[in-house]
Motif scaffolding. Structure first.
Motif, PDB file in Angstrom:
ATOM      1  N   ASP A 154       0.952  -1.076  -0.168  1.00  0.00           N
ATOM      2  CA  ASP A 154      -0.110  -0.154  -0.119  1.00  0.00           C
ATOM      3  C   ASP A 154       0.750   1.274   0.069  1.00  0.00           C
ATOM      4  N   LEU A 163       0.493   3.744   3.062  1.00  0.00           N
ATOM      5  CA  LEU A 163       0.863   3.120   4.354  1.00  0.00           C
ATOM      6  C   LEU A 163       2.436   3.132   4.245  1.00  0.00           C
ATOM      7  N   ARG A 182       3.628   6.722   4.808  1.00  0.00           N
ATOM      8  CA  ARG A 182       3.179   7.079   6.493  1.00  0.00           C
ATOM      9  C   ARG A 182       4.440   6.347   7.237  1.00  0.00           C
ATOM     10  N   GLN A 226       2.804   0.671  14.317  1.00  0.00           N
ATOM     11  CA  GLN A 226       1.332   0.705  14.219  1.00  0.00           C
ATOM     12  C   GLN A 226       0.731   0.784  12.633  1.00  0.00           C
ATOM     13  N   VAL A 227       1.710   1.450  12.017  1.00  0.00           N
ATOM     14  CA  VAL A 227       1.608   1.333  10.546  1.00  0.00           C
ATOM     15  C   VAL A 227       1.804  -0.240  10.006  1.00  0.00           C
ATOM     16  N   CYS A 231       1.287  -2.946  11.638  1.00  0.00           N
ATOM     17  CA  CYS A 231       0.241  -3.664  12.108  1.00  0.00           C
ATOM     18  C   CYS A 231      -1.004  -3.559  11.228  1.00  0.00           C
ATOM     19  N   THR A 232      -1.279  -2.136  10.953  1.00  0.00           N
ATOM     20  CA  THR A 232      -2.509  -1.783   9.982  1.00  0.00           C
ATOM     21  C   THR A 232      -2.338  -2.435   8.585  1.00  0.00           C
ATOM     22  N   ALA A 233      -1.034  -2.651   8.130  1.00  0.00           N
ATOM     23  CA  ALA A 233      -0.808  -3.171   6.836  1.00  0.00           C
ATOM     24  C   ALA A 233      -0.809  -4.846   6.896  1.00  0.00           C
ATOM     25  N   SER A 270      -2.886  -6.225   8.964  1.00  0.00           N
ATOM     26  CA  SER A 270      -4.430  -6.535   9.082  1.00  0.00           C
ATOM     27  C   SER A 270      -4.989  -6.327   7.947  1.00  0.00           C
ATOM     28  N   ALA A 271      -4.593  -5.535   6.961  1.00  0.00           N
ATOM     29  CA  ALA A 271      -5.319  -5.393   5.698  1.00  0.00           C
ATOM     30  C   ALA A 271      -4.816  -6.202   4.615  1.00  0.00           C
ATOM     31  N   GLN A 307       6.561  -8.610   7.398  1.00  0.00           N
ATOM     32  CA  GLN A 307       6.513  -8.229   9.044  1.00  0.00           C
ATOM     33  C   GLN A 307       7.675  -8.673   9.707  1.00  0.00           C
TER      34      GLN A 307
END
Length: 298
Positions: free
Chosen positions: A105, A108, A111, A161-162, A164-166, A168-169, A177
Motif C-alpha cells: 500500500d 501506508l 506514512r 502501528q503502520v 500492524c495496519t498493513a 491486518s489489511a 513483517q
C-alpha cells in the motif's frame, strides 16, 4: 565536527579553530605567572625549596599515563557514538528498500517512512537536548497524533502501528513483517546505545582526580625548574601546563560526542543524509546535503 584541508605546518601551528588553547589560556597564564613569582622570590627575597627534577619527572609520567587512559576512554565513547550513527544511517537506507519490497500500500508505505524520518529528527534533538520545531513538519497525520509524537520512541511506535495496519489489511505478508520489525528493532538498539552514552558520562571521580593532580603537578614544577632554567622557568611551566591542561580539556570534549560544538559528531548532517535517502521514496523533493560552515559540519 571540523572539516578542512590540512594546512602546512606553519599555519597549523597558529590555527585557533578547534584548538583548545582559548579555553585553557587563563590556566596557562596563571601557571606561568606563578612560576615567575617563584623565581623572583627565590632569587631576590627568600630561598625557596628546590624539588628534584627527577621526582617531578616520575610524577609527570604517572599523571600522563592516567590522562592517556582517560583520553582513550573518552575517545572510545566518541567512536562508539559514531559507529551507532553509521549503523543508523545504514538501517534507514535498508528500511527504505525493504518498505518498497514488502509494503504494497503506497499510502501506508509513505506514512511508515515519514515515521522513520521523524524518528531521526527527534532522536537527534533528544541527544543534543534541544527542540526541533521543523521535525514534525515531516508528519502528515492529525493534530492529535502530532502532539503524541514528541519522542523518538513515539515515532517508532507509530511506525510499528503502520505495520500492524498493513498486516491486518493483507498489505504485508509474514516475511515482510519479520524483516521490517527486525529492522525497527535494530534502529531501536542503535537509539538505546546513543542514549546510554549520553546519559552515562565518565565517572566523576576521574575528572576530580585529574583536576587535582594536574594542578598539584603544575604548581610543583616551578620549584624543580629554578636551578636548571632560571628566568625561563615560566616558559617551561607554561608548556607543561599546555600539555596537561590541554589533554584534560580534550578529554572533556570527547566525552560528550553529541554536543553541538566543533568537536561533536555531525549528527545534523547524518540526519540530512537519512532524509536524502528516504525523501524520494515518499515523493518529496530531495534536500541538499549539509555543508561545512566556516569549516564546521554540524
Amino acid at each position: 565536527m571540523i572539516l578542512r584541508d590540512p594546512p602546512n605546518h606553519l599555519k597549523l601551528f597558529f590555527v585557533m579553530q578547534g584548538s583548545i588553547v582559548p579555553r585553557i589560556a587563563p590556566l596557562i597564564a596563571l601557571v606561568a605567572a606563578f612560576a615567575f613569582l617563584v623565581v623572583l622570590l627565590d632569587r631576590f627575597l627568600v630561598p625557596l625549596p628546590h624539588i628534584s627534577l627527577a621526582a617531578t619527572g616520575v610524577f609527570g609520567i604517572a599523571l600522563s599515563l592516567f590522562l592517556g587512559f582517560r583520553n582513550n576512554a573518552a575517545y572510545e565513547r566518541w567512536w562508539e557514538a559514531r559507529r551507532l550513527w553509521g549503523q543508523l544511517v545504514a538501517d534507514m537506507r535498508s528500511l527504505g528498500r525493504e518498505s518498497d519490497l514488502f509494503l504494497q500500500d503506497d499510502i501506508l508505505r509513505r506514512r511508515f517512512l515519514r515515521c522513520a524520518i521523524l524518528f531521526t529528527h527527534l532522536h537527534r534533538s533528544g541527544l543534543r537536548g534541544t527542540e526541533d520545531p521543523e521535525a514534525l513538519e515531516t508528519w502528515s497525520g492529525t493534530d492529535q497524533e502530532l502532539k503524541a509524537l514528541a519522542t523518538p520512541c513515539a515515532a517508532l511506535n507509530m511506525a510499528n502501528q503502520v505495520l500492524c495496519t498493513a498486516a491486518s489489511a493483507n498489505h504485508l505478508d509474514g516475511f515482510g513483517q519479520k524483516a521490517l520489525s527486525e529492522r525497527l528493532a535494530a534502529i531501536s538498539l542503535a537509539q538505546a546505545g546513543c542514549e546510554r552514552i549520553r546519559s552515562t558520562p565518565l565517572p566523576f571521580v576521574y575528572s576530580l582526580l585529574v583536576l587535582r593532580t594536574t594542578w598539584i603537578y603544575c604548581l610543583a614544577v616551578p620549584f624543580a625548574l629554578i636551578d636548571g632554567t632560571g628566568f625561563l622557568a615560566p616558559v617551561f611551566a607554561a608548556v607543561i601546563a599546555y600539555v596537561f591542561f590541554g589533554l584534560a580539556a580534550v578529554t572533556e570534549e570527547l566525552e560528550h560526542p553529541f554536543a553541538d560544538g566543533a568537536h561533536g559528531l555531525p549528527i545534523s548532517a547524518m540526519t540530512r543524509t537519512i532524509e536524502i535517502a528516504l525523501a524520494e521514496r515518499i515523493g518529496e523533493p530531495v534536500p541538499e546535503p549539509l555543508k561545512p560552515i566556516n569549516g564546521v559540519l554540524e
